[in-house]
Design a protein around this motif. Structure first.
Motif, PDB file in Angstrom:
ATOM      1  N   THR A 202       0.825  -1.209   0.000  1.00  0.00           N
ATOM      2  CA  THR A 202       0.000   0.000   0.000  1.00  0.00           C
ATOM      3  C   THR A 202       0.857   1.256   0.000  1.00  0.00           C
ATOM      4  O   THR A 202       0.615   2.191  -0.770  1.00  0.00           O
ATOM      5  N   GLU A 205       2.445   1.474  -3.403  1.00  0.00           N
ATOM      6  CA  GLU A 205       1.493   1.338  -4.511  1.00  0.00           C
ATOM      7  C   GLU A 205       1.965   0.295  -5.523  1.00  0.00           C
ATOM      8  O   GLU A 205       2.038   0.551  -6.729  1.00  0.00           O
ATOM      9  N   TYR A 266      -4.431  -1.504  -0.042  1.00  0.00           N
ATOM     10  CA  TYR A 266      -4.127  -0.628  -1.171  1.00  0.00           C
ATOM     11  C   TYR A 266      -5.422  -0.185  -1.866  1.00  0.00           C
ATOM     12  O   TYR A 266      -5.570   0.977  -2.249  1.00  0.00           O
TER      13      TYR A 266
END
Length: 330
Positions: A202, A205, A266
């Motif tokens: 997360t 990314e 995420y």
């Protein structure tokens, strides 16, 4: 078996759709209006697998206040921060004969469920199953059928006939359920897994496969796993896996089972929704503090996720900079 799924998000839809396909009577209860209305208008939910073969699966869905069924089994898949409200709004349909199964991420849900369900009827576990909600009424099952695995246990650690029936139905769905008699160790295995993969993917990314491709991934994983196990051992928990086995699980899922998957944290971050980091890394921090142990790496990552959330929220509320203002500050 009559099954009602509380929370028709990605995982709730996957479990419910597959349990329905296995011959069970399944209904869904959800609070997200766009999701409920989309499925009502469509006559069901659109289901894909790995972005292919998108098709409509008929399902029954309603809001909590409108539900008056009496299932044998509740399957609960909400976000940790939403669970209390979900349960309060659906409480009129609960009774002491019903069983409940949950494989939610993080920790904190068990105590809330025990306010409504008897301890000997609570089943909880973990699911290494990748699923994405593309949008209201549209879900994507990631990975080939049967690719996922799950562990579950009774809260009382004493499986009964209904427990074995639930396991048999999950086996029909090819979730490969592993029934244990180690309740807390079973739940914490996934907390530790998520505290590594969900949080790091997360923050940067990236997919799970991209994380695994990094040359230093094992060192990052080991640091977080060792710190988490130090905490759990102080709490007297017998972990389901050894530290080495937990690392192997992180690597297998990231490299082989779901390398193209973005974890659920995420997905929440990218849609500007609150994450469950306080129930994962933050939980390990708080548990460590109970025994005067500082889980510093997990504390640092928890702050980083909240910083990322804060930064996105701030950017969303500020007007976009004009070319003139950019030049003026250059």
């Amino acid at each position: 078996m009559k099954v009602t799924v509380l929370g028709a998000g990605a995982m709730g839809l996957r479990y419910g759709v597959l349990l329905q396909a296995a011959g069970n009577q399944v209904e869904f209860v959800d609070t997200w209006q766009p999701n409920v209305e989309a499925m009502r208008q469509q006559g069901g939910v659109y289901v894909s697998r790995d972005h292919q073969n998108r098709h409509l699966v008929p399902v029954k869905v309603c809001y909590p206040e409108d539900y008056h069924g009496n299932p044998d089994l509740w399957v609960v898949f909400t976000k940790q921060m939403q669970l209390a409200d979900f349960l309060k709004r659906t409480a009129h349909a609960f009774n002491d004969q019903q069983y409940v199964l949950t494989c939610m991420n993080g920790m904190g849900h068990v105590e809330k469920l025990l306010q409504y369900f008897k301890p000997d009827k609570l089943l909880a576990g973990t699911a290494l199953v990748a699923t994405v909600l593309n949008g209201p009424g549209d879900v994507d099952f990631i990975g080939q059928r049967g690719a996922g695995t799950m562990n579950l246990a009774n809260y009382t650690e004493t499986p009964d006939a209904m427990t074995h029936q639930v396991v048999a139905e999950l086996e029909k769905c090819q979730f490969h359920p592993n029934l244990t008699t180690n309740f807390k160790g079973t739940l914490l295995a996934k907390v530790v897994f998520n505290s590594v993969v969900n949080t790091l993917c997360t923050l940067f990314e990236i997919t799970m496969g991209e994380f695994a491709d990094y040359a230093g991934a094992d060192e990052l994983s080991k640091q977080l796993i060792n710190e988490a196990y130090d905490v759990c051992e102080r709490d007297g928990v017998t972990m389901l896996n050894t530290r080495a086995e937990e690392l192997a699980s992180v690597n297998y899922v990231s490299q082989v089972a779901n390398p193209l998957h973005y974890p659920s944290m995420y997905q929440d971050m990218s849609h500007d929704r609150p994450t469950e980091v306080d129930y994962i890394n933050g939980y390990l921090v708080r548990l460590g503090q109970k025994y005067h142990y500082q889980a510093k790496t997990h504390a640092f990552l928890t702050h980083l996720v909240h910083l990322a959330e804060h930064t996105r929220q701030t950017a969303a509320t500020q007007p976009a900079a004009t070319d003139a203002s950019v030049k003026a500050t250059a």
